[in-house]
Design a protein around this motif. Sequence first.
Motif, PDB file in Angstrom:
ATOM      1  N   VAL A  45      -1.886  -5.024 -10.031  1.00 45.21           N
ATOM      2  CA  VAL A  45      -1.101  -5.046 -11.272  1.00 45.21           C
ATOM      3  C   VAL A  45       0.279  -5.638 -11.010  1.00 45.21           C
ATOM      4  O   VAL A  45       0.756  -6.514 -11.743  1.00 45.21           O
ATOM      5  N   ALA A  46       0.928  -5.161  -9.956  1.00 45.83           N
ATOM      6  CA  ALA A  46       2.260  -5.666  -9.625  1.00 45.83           C
ATOM      7  C   ALA A  46       2.213  -7.144  -9.245  1.00 45.83           C
ATOM      8  O   ALA A  46       3.090  -7.930  -9.641  1.00 45.83           O
ATOM      9  N   ALA A  47       1.194  -7.536  -8.491  1.00 43.29           N
ATOM     10  CA  ALA A  47       1.065  -8.946  -8.115  1.00 43.29           C
ATOM     11  C   ALA A  47       0.862  -9.814  -9.351  1.00 43.29           C
ATOM     12  O   ALA A  47       1.448 -10.900  -9.464  1.00 43.29           O
ATOM     13  N   GLY A  48       0.040  -9.343 -10.275  1.00 44.89           N
ATOM     14  CA  GLY A  48      -0.184 -10.108 -11.498  1.00 44.89           C
ATOM     15  C   GLY A  48       1.096 -10.331 -12.279  1.00 44.89           C
ATOM     16  O   GLY A  48       1.364 -11.439 -12.761  1.00 44.89           O
ATOM     17  N   HIS A  49       1.911  -9.289 -12.408  1.00 39.85           N
ATOM     18  CA  HIS A  49       3.188  -9.454 -13.107  1.00 39.85           C
ATOM     19  C   HIS A  49       4.113 -10.395 -12.345  1.00 39.85           C
ATOM     20  O   HIS A  49       4.872 -11.162 -12.953  1.00 39.85           O
ATOM     21  N   ILE A 314      10.050 -21.325  -4.376  1.00 36.55           N
ATOM     22  CA  ILE A 314       9.288 -20.179  -4.888  1.00 36.55           C
ATOM     23  C   ILE A 314       8.022 -20.650  -5.598  1.00 36.55           C
ATOM     24  O   ILE A 314       7.005 -19.946  -5.627  1.00 36.55           O
ATOM     25  N   HIS A 315       8.057 -21.847  -6.152  1.00 33.80           N
ATOM     26  CA  HIS A 315       6.927 -22.361  -6.928  1.00 33.80           C
ATOM     27  C   HIS A 315       5.965 -23.185  -6.069  1.00 33.80           C
ATOM     28  O   HIS A 315       5.096 -23.870  -6.608  1.00 33.80           O
ATOM     29  N   ARG A 316       6.132 -23.105  -4.768  1.00 34.97           N
ATOM     30  CA  ARG A 316       5.205 -23.745  -3.840  1.00 34.97           C
ATOM     31  C   ARG A 316       4.300 -22.679  -3.215  1.00 34.97           C
ATOM     32  O   ARG A 316       4.543 -21.482  -3.389  1.00 34.97           O
ATOM     33  N   PRO A 317       3.251 -23.080  -2.501  1.00 33.61           N
ATOM     34  CA  PRO A 317       2.308 -22.083  -1.955  1.00 33.61           C
ATOM     35  C   PRO A 317       2.971 -20.981  -1.140  1.00 33.61           C
ATOM     36  O   PRO A 317       2.639 -19.799  -1.298  1.00 33.61           O
ATOM     37  N   LEU A 318       3.928 -21.351  -0.267  1.00 35.10           N
ATOM     38  CA  LEU A 318       4.602 -20.328   0.524  1.00 35.10           C
ATOM     39  C   LEU A 318       5.359 -19.361  -0.376  1.00 35.10           C
ATOM     40  O   LEU A 318       5.371 -18.143  -0.143  1.00 35.10           O
ATOM     41  N   GLY A 319       5.975 -19.887  -1.419  1.00 33.76           N
ATOM     42  CA  GLY A 319       6.702 -19.028  -2.344  1.00 33.76           C
ATOM     43  C   GLY A 319       5.790 -18.046  -3.043  1.00 33.76           C
ATOM     44  O   GLY A 319       6.145 -16.870  -3.229  1.00 33.76           O
ATOM     45  N   ALA A 320       4.594 -18.501  -3.426  1.00 35.37           N
ATOM     46  CA  ALA A 320       3.640 -17.607  -4.081  1.00 35.37           C
ATOM     47  C   ALA A 320       3.218 -16.478  -3.140  1.00 35.37           C
ATOM     48  O   ALA A 320       3.067 -15.320  -3.559  1.00 35.37           O
ATOM     49  N   VAL A 321       3.051 -16.813  -1.856  1.00 41.67           N
ATOM     50  CA  VAL A 321       2.697 -15.785  -0.869  1.00 41.67           C
ATOM     51  C   VAL A 321       3.831 -14.777  -0.726  1.00 41.67           C
ATOM     52  O   VAL A 321       3.607 -13.557  -0.705  1.00 41.67           O
ATOM     53  N   VAL A 323       6.192 -14.036  -2.894  1.00 39.72           N
ATOM     54  CA  VAL A 323       6.284 -13.238  -4.124  1.00 39.72           C
ATOM     55  C   VAL A 323       5.222 -12.145  -4.126  1.00 39.72           C
ATOM     56  O   VAL A 323       5.487 -10.991  -4.501  1.00 39.72           O
ATOM     57  N   THR A 324       4.014 -12.481  -3.696  1.00 35.32           N
ATOM     58  CA  THR A 324       2.930 -11.503  -3.664  1.00 35.32           C
ATOM     59  C   THR A 324       3.236 -10.368  -2.697  1.00 35.32           C
ATOM     60  O   THR A 324       3.047  -9.186  -3.019  1.00 35.32           O
ATOM     61  N   VAL A 325       3.720 -10.721  -1.515  1.00 38.58           N
ATOM     62  CA  VAL A 325       4.041  -9.703  -0.510  1.00 38.58           C
ATOM     63  C   VAL A 325       5.169  -8.800  -0.998  1.00 38.58           C
ATOM     64  O   VAL A 325       5.111  -7.567  -0.860  1.00 38.58           O
ATOM     65  N   VAL A 326       6.196  -9.400  -1.578  1.00 36.68           N
ATOM     66  CA  VAL A 326       7.325  -8.608  -2.081  1.00 36.68           C
ATOM     67  C   VAL A 326       6.861  -7.656  -3.181  1.00 36.68           C
ATOM     68  O   VAL A 326       7.243  -6.475  -3.211  1.00 36.68           O
ATOM     69  N   ALA A 327       6.020  -8.148  -4.088  1.00 36.22           N
ATOM     70  CA  ALA A 327       5.512  -7.289  -5.161  1.00 36.22           C
ATOM     71  C   ALA A 327       4.718  -6.122  -4.592  1.00 36.22           C
ATOM     72  O   ALA A 327       4.856  -4.975  -5.050  1.00 36.22           O
ATOM     73  N   ALA A 328       3.887  -6.394  -3.578  1.00 35.91           N
ATOM     74  CA  ALA A 328       3.087  -5.331  -2.965  1.00 35.91           C
ATOM     75  C   ALA A 328       3.979  -4.302  -2.280  1.00 35.91           C
ATOM     76  O   ALA A 328       3.742  -3.085  -2.384  1.00 35.91           O
ATOM     77  N   VAL A 329       5.004  -4.768  -1.588  1.00 30.25           N
ATOM     78  CA  VAL A 329       5.908  -3.843  -0.890  1.00 30.25           C
ATOM     79  C   VAL A 329       6.681  -2.990  -1.893  1.00 30.25           C
ATOM     80  O   VAL A 329       6.816  -1.765  -1.725  1.00 30.25           O
TER      81      VAL A 329
END
Length: 371
Positions: A45-49, A314-321, A323-329
Motif C-alpha cells: 500500500v505504501a509503495a503504491g502511494h 527520482i524519475h529514473r529506475p534507480l530513483g524508483a527503487v 522511493v520504494t525502499v524509503v516507503a517500505a522503511v
Amino acid sequence: MSQPIVTTGEAVDTAPATGTTSPPAPARQRDAFFDNAKYLAIVLVAAGHAWEPLRDGSRTVSALYMVVYAFHMPAFIVVSGYFSRGFDARPDRLRRLVTQLVVPYVVFETAYTLFTRWTDQEPDRPISLLDPLYLTWFLTALFVWRLTTPLWRWVRLPLPLALALAALATLSPSIGDDLDLQRTLQFLPYFVLGLSLRPEHFRLVRRRAVRIAAVPVFGCAFVVAYWAVPRMTGAWFYHRDSAEELGAPAWYGVVMTPVLFVCSLLLVACFLAWVPGRRMWCTVLGAGTLYGYLLHGFVAQSAGFWGWYDPVWIHRPLGAVVVTVVAAVVVTLLCTPPVRRALRFAVEPDLRWLFRREAAEPARDRAAVRG
C-alpha cells in the motif's frame, strides 16, 4: 510444510456474554501467517502511494502500480472479512466498532483535512465526516461491512448477491461521495468472500504447487498490465467511480465487476501463497498495520508538498527503487510497538468510560475478586 492456521479474534469469539462464572480464557494466539500477510500488504500500500508521482514518466512503474492495486486492498479486505465472521450485535462487539473504527475515523478525517489544507494549499477545505478524505474511506467501509455481517451470514448465495450489488453500483454515478458508498459497494464482494472462507481454504493456497504457479501468474499479470497502461485507466482498480465516470459505457461496469473480481482474487491467492507461515522479524508488525495505514499518508502528502519528487534522478529506475525502499522503511517504522504505544489514544482509544456496563459485568467482576 505449512503451519496450521489458528483462527483468532472475532472469527471464533461467538459465545454470548452471560453472568456465569468461568475460568479466564487463555490469551489468544496470533497467527504468524496473517500478521505476515498484513505487514506485506501494508508495505505494498505504501509503495503504491509512493509510486503515484512516478507513473507519468515510466510505463514500467505504471504497470507495477496497476498490478499492485489489483490485489493489495482486496487482500486486506478478504482477511478483514475472514476475521469478521463472528461479528454480531453483542454490546462488546458494537463497542469495538466505535473505538476501533468510528473514533479513529473522526480523528484522522479531521487530521487529514487540516493537514491537506496546508499541503494542497486549500485553506478553506471543509471538515466533512460524510465525505471520507484520502485513505480514511477504509474505516467507513469496514464499519458498514461489519454492521452488515449478520445479514451476509443469513442470506443464501451471499457472494453472487454482493457481486450483483457491486455491479449495480457501477451503473449508478448518482450514488455520490457520502461515506464513499461507491467504493464500499464495489469492494463488498471481497469482504463477503472473506466471511465465507475457512482455515482449510488458506491451507490450499499455501501449498508448494501454488507458490510455484504464482511466479508465472504474476509475470503474466505484469505483461498484461504493461500492455494495458496506454489502453485503459487503472482507476478501475480504485473501485470508487461508476463506469460512466471512467468514460466508459454504463454496461462496461457490469462486465468489469466479475472480471476484475476474478483477476484480483487470483492475484490475492498468489500473494498469500508467498506469505511465510512462520514467525519472522516482521511478524510483530502485523498487529500494527492500521497504524501504518493511517499514518503513512501524512508522509505521502508531505512528499509532494516539499518537492521530494522534483529531482530528475527520482524519475529514473534507480530513483524508483529508492522511493520504494524509503516507503517500505517508513511504513515499517510506523507499525512498530513504540509508535503504537505513543498513538494508541488516537487509533485504539480506551473508551470504556463512555459506555454503560452490561448487567453481567459487575457479577463477573465480583466473581473474579472472590476467586
